[in-house]
Design an enzyme around this catalytic site. Structure first.
Site, PDB file in Angstrom:
ATOM      1  N   LYS A  95      -0.200   5.270   7.923  1.00  0.00           N
ATOM      2  CA  LYS A  95       0.429   5.585   6.630  1.00  0.00           C
ATOM      3  C   LYS A  95      -0.619   5.645   5.518  1.00  0.00           C
ATOM      4  O   LYS A  95      -0.622   6.566   4.701  1.00  0.00           O
ATOM      5  CB  LYS A  95       1.467   4.497   6.311  1.00  0.00           C
ATOM      6  CG  LYS A  95       2.019   4.534   4.898  1.00  0.00           C
ATOM      7  CD  LYS A  95       2.466   3.164   4.420  1.00  0.00           C
ATOM      8  CE  LYS A  95       1.318   2.191   4.357  1.00  0.00           C
ATOM      9  NZ  LYS A  95       1.665   0.876   3.810  1.00  0.00           N
ATOM     10  N   LYS A 134      -6.664   1.923  -3.056  1.00  0.00           N
ATOM     11  CA  LYS A 134      -6.430   1.189  -1.801  1.00  0.00           C
ATOM     12  C   LYS A 134      -6.446   2.133  -0.592  1.00  0.00           C
ATOM     13  O   LYS A 134      -7.078   1.856   0.428  1.00  0.00           O
ATOM     14  CB  LYS A 134      -5.085   0.459  -1.900  1.00  0.00           C
ATOM     15  CG  LYS A 134      -4.514  -0.049  -0.604  1.00  0.00           C
ATOM     16  CD  LYS A 134      -5.357  -1.148  -0.006  1.00  0.00           C
ATOM     17  CE  LYS A 134      -4.865  -1.476   1.406  1.00  0.00           C
ATOM     18  NZ  LYS A 134      -5.771  -2.385   2.088  1.00  0.00           N
ATOM     19  N   SER A 159       0.886  -1.172   0.000  1.00  0.00           N
ATOM     20  CA  SER A 159       0.000   0.000   0.000  1.00  0.00           C
ATOM     21  C   SER A 159       0.919   1.216   0.000  1.00  0.00           C
ATOM     22  O   SER A 159       1.392   1.644   1.043  1.00  0.00           O
ATOM     23  CB  SER A 159      -0.886  -0.006   1.244  1.00  0.00           C
ATOM     24  OG  SER A 159      -1.624  -1.194   1.310  1.00  0.00           O
TER      25      SER A 159
HETATM   26  P1  NAD Z   1       4.912  -6.558   7.667  1.00  0.00           P
HETATM   27  O1  NAD Z   1       5.682  -5.507   8.395  1.00  0.00           O
HETATM   28  O2  NAD Z   1       4.332  -7.696   8.439  1.00  0.00           O
HETATM   29  O3  NAD Z   1       5.806  -7.185   6.494  1.00  0.00           O
HETATM   30  C1  NAD Z   1       6.724  -6.443   5.757  1.00  0.00           C
HETATM   31  C2  NAD Z   1       7.924  -7.331   5.481  1.00  0.00           C
HETATM   32  O4  NAD Z   1       8.868  -6.570   4.726  1.00  0.00           O
HETATM   33  C3  NAD Z   1       8.661  -7.795   6.754  1.00  0.00           C
HETATM   34  O5  NAD Z   1       8.850  -9.182   6.712  1.00  0.00           O
HETATM   35  C4  NAD Z   1       9.969  -7.035   6.704  1.00  0.00           C
HETATM   36  O6  NAD Z   1      11.051  -7.749   7.296  1.00  0.00           O
HETATM   37  C5  NAD Z   1      10.161  -6.865   5.218  1.00  0.00           C
HETATM   38  N1  NAD Z   1      11.060  -5.757   4.889  1.00  0.00           N
HETATM   39  C6  NAD Z   1      11.132  -4.534   5.459  1.00  0.00           C
HETATM   40  N2  NAD Z   1      12.108  -3.807   4.873  1.00  0.00           N
HETATM   41  C7  NAD Z   1      12.659  -4.593   3.915  1.00  0.00           C
HETATM   42  C8  NAD Z   1      13.715  -4.426   2.982  1.00  0.00           C
HETATM   43  N3  NAD Z   1      14.407  -3.276   2.924  1.00  0.00           N
HETATM   44  N4  NAD Z   1      14.027  -5.454   2.180  1.00  0.00           N
HETATM   45  C9  NAD Z   1      13.339  -6.628   2.235  1.00  0.00           C
HETATM   46  N5  NAD Z   1      12.337  -6.854   3.102  1.00  0.00           N
HETATM   47  C10 NAD Z   1      11.998  -5.843   3.932  1.00  0.00           C
HETATM   48  O7  NAD Z   1       3.772  -5.768   6.866  1.00  0.00           O
HETATM   49  P2  NAD Z   1       2.421  -6.377   6.244  1.00  0.00           P
HETATM   50  O8  NAD Z   1       1.327  -6.274   7.246  1.00  0.00           O
HETATM   51  O9  NAD Z   1       2.734  -7.679   5.598  1.00  0.00           O
HETATM   52  O10 NAD Z   1       2.132  -5.271   5.126  1.00  0.00           O
HETATM   53  C11 NAD Z   1       2.839  -5.206   3.906  1.00  0.00           C
HETATM   54  C12 NAD Z   1       2.153  -4.191   3.009  1.00  0.00           C
HETATM   55  O11 NAD Z   1       0.804  -4.604   2.782  1.00  0.00           O
HETATM   56  C13 NAD Z   1       2.051  -2.791   3.625  1.00  0.00           C
HETATM   57  O12 NAD Z   1       2.204  -1.829   2.621  1.00  0.00           O
HETATM   58  C14 NAD Z   1       0.653  -2.765   4.220  1.00  0.00           C
HETATM   59  O13 NAD Z   1       0.147  -1.442   4.342  1.00  0.00           O
HETATM   60  C15 NAD Z   1      -0.102  -3.609   3.224  1.00  0.00           C
HETATM   61  N6  NAD Z   1      -1.296  -4.311   3.688  1.00  0.00           N
HETATM   62  C16 NAD Z   1      -1.322  -4.945   4.903  1.00  0.00           C
HETATM   63  C17 NAD Z   1      -2.473  -5.622   5.283  1.00  0.00           C
HETATM   64  C18 NAD Z   1      -2.567  -6.358   6.598  1.00  0.00           C
HETATM   65  O14 NAD Z   1      -3.687  -6.744   6.995  1.00  0.00           O
HETATM   66  N7  NAD Z   1      -1.484  -6.595   7.319  1.00  0.00           N
HETATM   67  C19 NAD Z   1      -3.590  -5.654   4.452  1.00  0.00           C
HETATM   68  C20 NAD Z   1      -3.528  -5.032   3.210  1.00  0.00           C
HETATM   69  C21 NAD Z   1      -2.369  -4.359   2.838  1.00  0.00           C
END
Ligand code: NAD
Length: 303
Positions: free
Chosen positions: A245, A176, A101
């Site tokens: 965010k 989104k 997102s």
């Molecule tokens: P999260 O923090 O659980 O996962 C993010 C992952 O990215 C982590 O495993 C982290 O170690 C990795 N990461 C961070 N920096 C990195 C880098 N420089 N290189 C490689 N890996 C890296 O977050 P999430 O909840 O999985 O969300 C991910 C995206 O999806 C976000 O943009 C969020 O807004 C969106 N989103 C989340 C949800 C939800 O319900 N959790 C739903 C829809 C959308």
């Protein structure tokens, strides 16, 4: 045909792990990467695929690269920054699907840089949370060139049950952010109604049942109030920091388009206050605890 596409998946966190697992289950050849190396290794052990040593190698061996990372700033770094990045190994013809997102304008700039290398970037953020990520039933909002979307479709279909085209690149992420704005408004007004109701003598669980059978129903009344708020579990798997965010992105689009956003701004400020109170890693459903503090009343207490 589809099983010949090689997929590189970057970011196997709360959402990325189950999404990448769906890609593996659909039979694609999969490489994964994560800043937390141990998480990528655990994924390979538990689910399959491989975890290349570098992003350069992941890019060089992938036809479709998925990014599922916290923010656009991190996506930019992963694609172009530091000593090791995706651009270092990117082949012409590769499709990058930016599923985080993110900020539409940043994604559009990245898409131009990717195009200059002979590859294509589309955006495909998702809705449905961890439960629907696990079952491969996410709603995916896709922006970008039709030809690239068509080629990435088998991979998208492994993760989502509805793939909705929203327009040019960046339009998926705009949609989104606005979706999450609506979702937040529904959550906050619902919790406020439960607090009024409880003070009046209503049982918030019964009230939630009634909302769900009536016109007050929304996704939060259906899937969040009993499950995460009244249960006091607060573990939906989506953090306050990420929601905050998303609302900033929605409001930024509001400013860029000169759209008055009084109600949206109130929602954003309430989430910012909840984040200040409980921290960015708190579950987003803890927004309810801010409303409770303001009211001096805890939901479900004594019922
Ligand atoms: P999260 O923090 O659980 O996962 C993010 C992952 O990215 C982590 O495993 C982290 O170690 C990795 N990461 C961070 N920096 C990195 C880098 N420089 N290189 C490689 N890996 C890296 O977050 P999430 O909840 O999985 O969300 C991910 C995206 O999806 C976000 O943009 C969020 O807004 C969106 N989103 C989340 C949800 C939800 O319900 N959790 C739903 C829809 C959308």
């Amino acid at each position: 045909m589809s099983d010949k596409i090689k997929v590189g998946f970057i970011g196997v966190g709360n959402m990325g792990w189950p999404m990448a697992a769906c890609v593996a289950k659909a039979g694609f050849e999969l490489s994964v990467a994560d800043a937390r190396r141990e998480v990528a290794n655990n994924f390979v052990q538990q689910i399959g695929g491989r975890a290349p040593d570098t992003l350069r190698e992941l890019a060089a061996t992938s036809d479709v690269i998925v990014t599922m990372l916290p923010t656009s700033a991190i996506v930019s770094r992963v694609l172009t920054g530091g000593e090791d990045n995706v651009f270092a190994g990117l082949k012409p013809g590769t499709i990058i699907v930016e599923m985080s997102s993110g900020v539409p304008s940043v994604t559009q700039e990245l898409a131009e840089k990717v195009a200059a290398l002979g590859a294509t970037l589309i955006d495909g953020p998702v809705s449905g949370g961890v439960p629907r990520a696990k079952t491969g039933q996410l709603a995916i909002m896709v922006g970008g060139e039709d030809a690239a979307i068509e080629r990435a479709m088998p991979v998208l279909s492994a993760m989502g049950s509805s793939v909705l085209r929203t327009g040019a690149v960046g339009s998926g992420q705009a949609t989104k952010a606005l979706n999450n704005l609506v979702s937040t408004g529904g959550f906050l007004i619902g919790i406020e109604a439960l607090l009024i109701g409880q003070r009046f003598g209503l049982d918030p669980a019964v009230m939630t049942d009634v909302l769900n059978a009536a016109t007050g129903m929304n996704n939060s009344t259906q899937k969040k109030f009993k499950q995460f708020v009244l249960s006091r579990k607060f573990d939906a798997g989506f953090t306050m920091g990420l929601l905050s965010k998303d609302l900033s992105i929605a409001l930024q689009i509001g400013r860029e388009t000169a759209t008055p956003t009084p109600f949206s701004a109130l929602c954003k400020e309430l989430v910012a206050a909840a984040q200040a109170m409980f921290g960015p890693d708190a579950d987003h459903t803890e927004m309810a605890r801010l409303s409770e503090r303001l009211a001096g009343e805890e939901l479900g207490k004594g019922t």
